[in-house]
Design an enzyme around this catalytic site. Sequence first.
Site, short mmCIF file in Angstrom:
data_model
loop_
_atom_site.label_atom_id
_atom_site.label_comp_id
_atom_site.label_asym_id
_atom_site.label_seq_id
_atom_site.Cartn_x
_atom_site.Cartn_y
_atom_site.Cartn_z
NE ARG A 101 -1.60 -2.25 2.73
CZ ARG A 101 -1.67 -3.50 2.27
NH1 ARG A 101 -2.71 -3.86 1.59
NH2 ARG A 101 -0.72 -4.38 2.52
CB THR A 102 3.34 2.61 2.35
OG1 THR A 102 2.56 2.09 3.43
CG2 THR A 102 3.85 3.98 2.71
CE LYS B 131 26.67 -2.58 -5.15
NZ LYS B 131 26.83 -1.50 -6.14
NE ARG C 51 6.98 0.70 5.07
CZ ARG C 51 5.77 0.17 4.97
NH1 ARG C 51 5.63 -1.11 4.64
NH2 ARG C 51 4.69 0.89 5.19
CG HIS D 113 3.17 3.79 8.74
ND1 HIS D 113 3.31 4.66 7.66
CD2 HIS D 113 2.82 2.59 8.22
CE1 HIS D 113 3.05 3.98 6.54
NE2 HIS D 113 2.76 2.73 6.85
N1 CP Z 1 -0.42 -0.11 5.80
C1 CP Z 1 0.81 -0.34 5.29
O1 CP Z 1 1.80 0.30 5.67
O2 CP Z 1 0.82 -1.31 4.33
P1 CP Z 1 2.12 -1.75 3.51
O3 CP Z 1 3.07 -2.40 4.48
O4 CP Z 1 1.61 -2.70 2.45
O5 CP Z 1 2.74 -0.51 2.93
#
Ligand code: CP
Length: 304
Positions: free
Chosen positions: A51-52, A80, A101, A129
């Site tokens: 999703r993100t 590396k 991320r 998040h």
């Molecule tokens: N909700 C969420 O962060 O989903 P993903 O891990 O698929 O990005």
Amino acid sequence: MRSLIDILDLSTQEIDELLATAQDIILNPQKYSEKCRGKKLATLFFEPSTRTRLSFEAAMYELGGNVLGFSEAASSSASKGESVADTVRVVSCYADIIAMRHPKEGAPLVASMYASVPIINAGDGGHNHPTQTLTDLLTIKREKGKFDHLTIGLCGDLKFGRTVHSLIGALSRYHNIKFILISPDELKIPDYIRNDILIKKAIPFEETSSLEEAMPQLDILYMTRVQRERFFNEADYIRLKDSYILNPEKLRSAKKDMCILHPLPRVNEITTAVDDDPRACYFRQALNGKYVRMALILKLLEVK
Ligand code: CP
């Protein structure tokens, strides 16, 4: 230049403005379709995501911009031994904004100290998040029409669930909010959330292990996955993973207008039999993520 590392980097007024922009994008998508023409978003994902990452990419494409990046550390020079600091210094030469991320708590904060373009924290370990929280807030706004006077049940892995930590921070700034924290003993919220936010700000909250007892009080039920990737011990994960499974029978005692949220991905926490219940908002929530990320990209790039 602004980055978004923690949801509390944004004032409530700025959050209101972002949600208003997101709602305008929903109504008038064509108005925004060229806003980022010539701009590039880099998605640096050192951890898996559906999703993100894809909603960030869809958001930039729908703003007329372009996207580059990687979806796993193994396909980047991190494999590396390159540091986060060097990575973002270099990617700042190629892109106008970076969504990152990373499995290590604090990595996006470090990135923001070395990048010369805005950094968006797209999830750091078990910590925060913030763009999921913007997604959750837009969903609550659209489904309930308000953030005040709500009883919110947060259920599942409250220890490692970073979406829960950011959401508690954001919602605790509104009026007459009550949290019911539903988890096994081993997966309770971290002390820094309990002490530095809930107790310090005198936000009413209860901790319980019983979803059934909490259910009748809730305006919002936020289910979460047990975060297998954060456990040190597979046996503990197996023992705890199915602590809560929401099904139609358990929903019988819920309010008729309760809103069921889940950041997704789900494993077993919500049976598919719940998906057709009008209270199930989690797929609409995933769609909202794209709109609110469009609004955030516009804000951080200072596009009018
Ligand atoms: N909700 C969420 O962060 O989903 P993903 O891990 O698929 O990005």
